[in-house]
Design a protein around this motif. Sequence first.
Motif, PDB file in Angstrom:
ATOM      1  N   ARG A  88       2.849  -9.633  -7.428  1.00 24.87           N
ATOM      2  CA  ARG A  88       3.942  -9.926  -6.489  1.00 24.87           C
ATOM      3  C   ARG A  88       3.550  -9.554  -5.064  1.00 24.87           C
ATOM      4  NH1 ARG A  88       8.936  -6.652  -7.955  1.00 24.87           N
ATOM      5  NH2 ARG A  88       9.478  -7.136  -5.821  1.00 24.87           N
ATOM      6  N   ILE A  89       2.974  -8.379  -4.913  1.00 25.97           N
ATOM      7  CA  ILE A  89       2.599  -7.919  -3.568  1.00 25.97           C
ATOM      8  C   ILE A  89       1.511  -8.825  -2.994  1.00 25.97           C
ATOM      9  CG2 ILE A  89       1.517  -6.032  -2.276  1.00 25.97           C
ATOM     10  CD1 ILE A  89       2.988  -4.119  -4.266  1.00 25.97           C
ATOM     11  N   GLY A 108       2.993 -12.362  -2.349  1.00 30.26           N
ATOM     12  CA  GLY A 108       3.989 -12.276  -1.286  1.00 30.26           C
ATOM     13  C   GLY A 108       3.357 -12.092   0.080  1.00 30.26           C
ATOM     14  N   VAL A 109       2.460 -11.128   0.200  1.00 34.34           N
ATOM     15  CA  VAL A 109       1.787 -10.878   1.478  1.00 34.34           C
ATOM     16  C   VAL A 109       0.957 -12.098   1.882  1.00 34.34           C
ATOM     17  CG1 VAL A 109      -0.027  -9.491   2.585  1.00 34.34           C
ATOM     18  CG2 VAL A 109       1.792  -8.366   1.299  1.00 34.34           C
ATOM     19  N   LEU A 150       8.241 -10.812  -2.355  1.00 32.02           N
ATOM     20  CA  LEU A 150       8.023  -9.421  -1.936  1.00 32.02           C
ATOM     21  C   LEU A 150       9.249  -8.548  -2.181  1.00 32.02           C
ATOM     22  CD1 LEU A 150       5.986  -9.548   1.395  1.00 32.02           C
ATOM     23  CD2 LEU A 150       5.323  -8.481  -0.768  1.00 32.02           C
ATOM     24  N   SER A 204      13.027  -4.542  -7.226  1.00 32.70           N
ATOM     25  CA  SER A 204      13.412  -5.816  -6.633  1.00 32.70           C
ATOM     26  C   SER A 204      14.920  -5.849  -6.385  1.00 32.70           C
ATOM     27  CB  SER A 204      13.022  -6.960  -7.556  1.00 32.70           C
ATOM     28  OG  SER A 204      13.793  -6.916  -8.742  1.00 32.70           O
TER      29      SER A 204
END
Length: 172
Positions: free
Chosen positions: A33-34, A37-38, A105, A159
């Motif tokens: 996810r990180i 997302g980034v 994110l 989240s």
Amino acid sequence: MTQSVHADTHGLYIGRNETWRETAARHALLPLRIFLGVTFVYAGLDKLTDSAFLKSAGPGSIGETMRAVRDSSAVPALVDLALKNPVGFGYGMAFAELAVGLGVLVGLLSRLAALGGALISLSLWLTVSWSTTPYYYGNDLAYLMAWLPLVLAGAPVLSLDAVLRARRRGME
């Protein structure tokens, strides 16, 4: 009914009686996810701040890129659609990447955001990186595959989706 007892020398994790392995399993999608997302937030911001990208013609422009890949793409009709308004398409892509990245994110509508990321990656694979050989040199297919676990699982921990789910349970 029997209860299983876990011998855990590391104590309790995040207020639950679980081992570090169970905690790691619950958080397994967090690095993905990180990263995604980034990466997608960066990609969207990069497009919006690149003076050359958001033009219909010229080196580094979205229009030039689309014209260059049109004949080698798997679905030239998608490229033709983007070429009808390359600047609008470029802005649309940039804002979509921002929305997807931020959604994943913070974990808000995370399955929907991940689906958006998968669709962006699929469209890029079928157009921009389709002719990359061997296929594993192209990154869009790998991004598509990376999005799929998040489409299936969402963002169950750390989240906004989890916070909202807990609130709904508390109101029942």
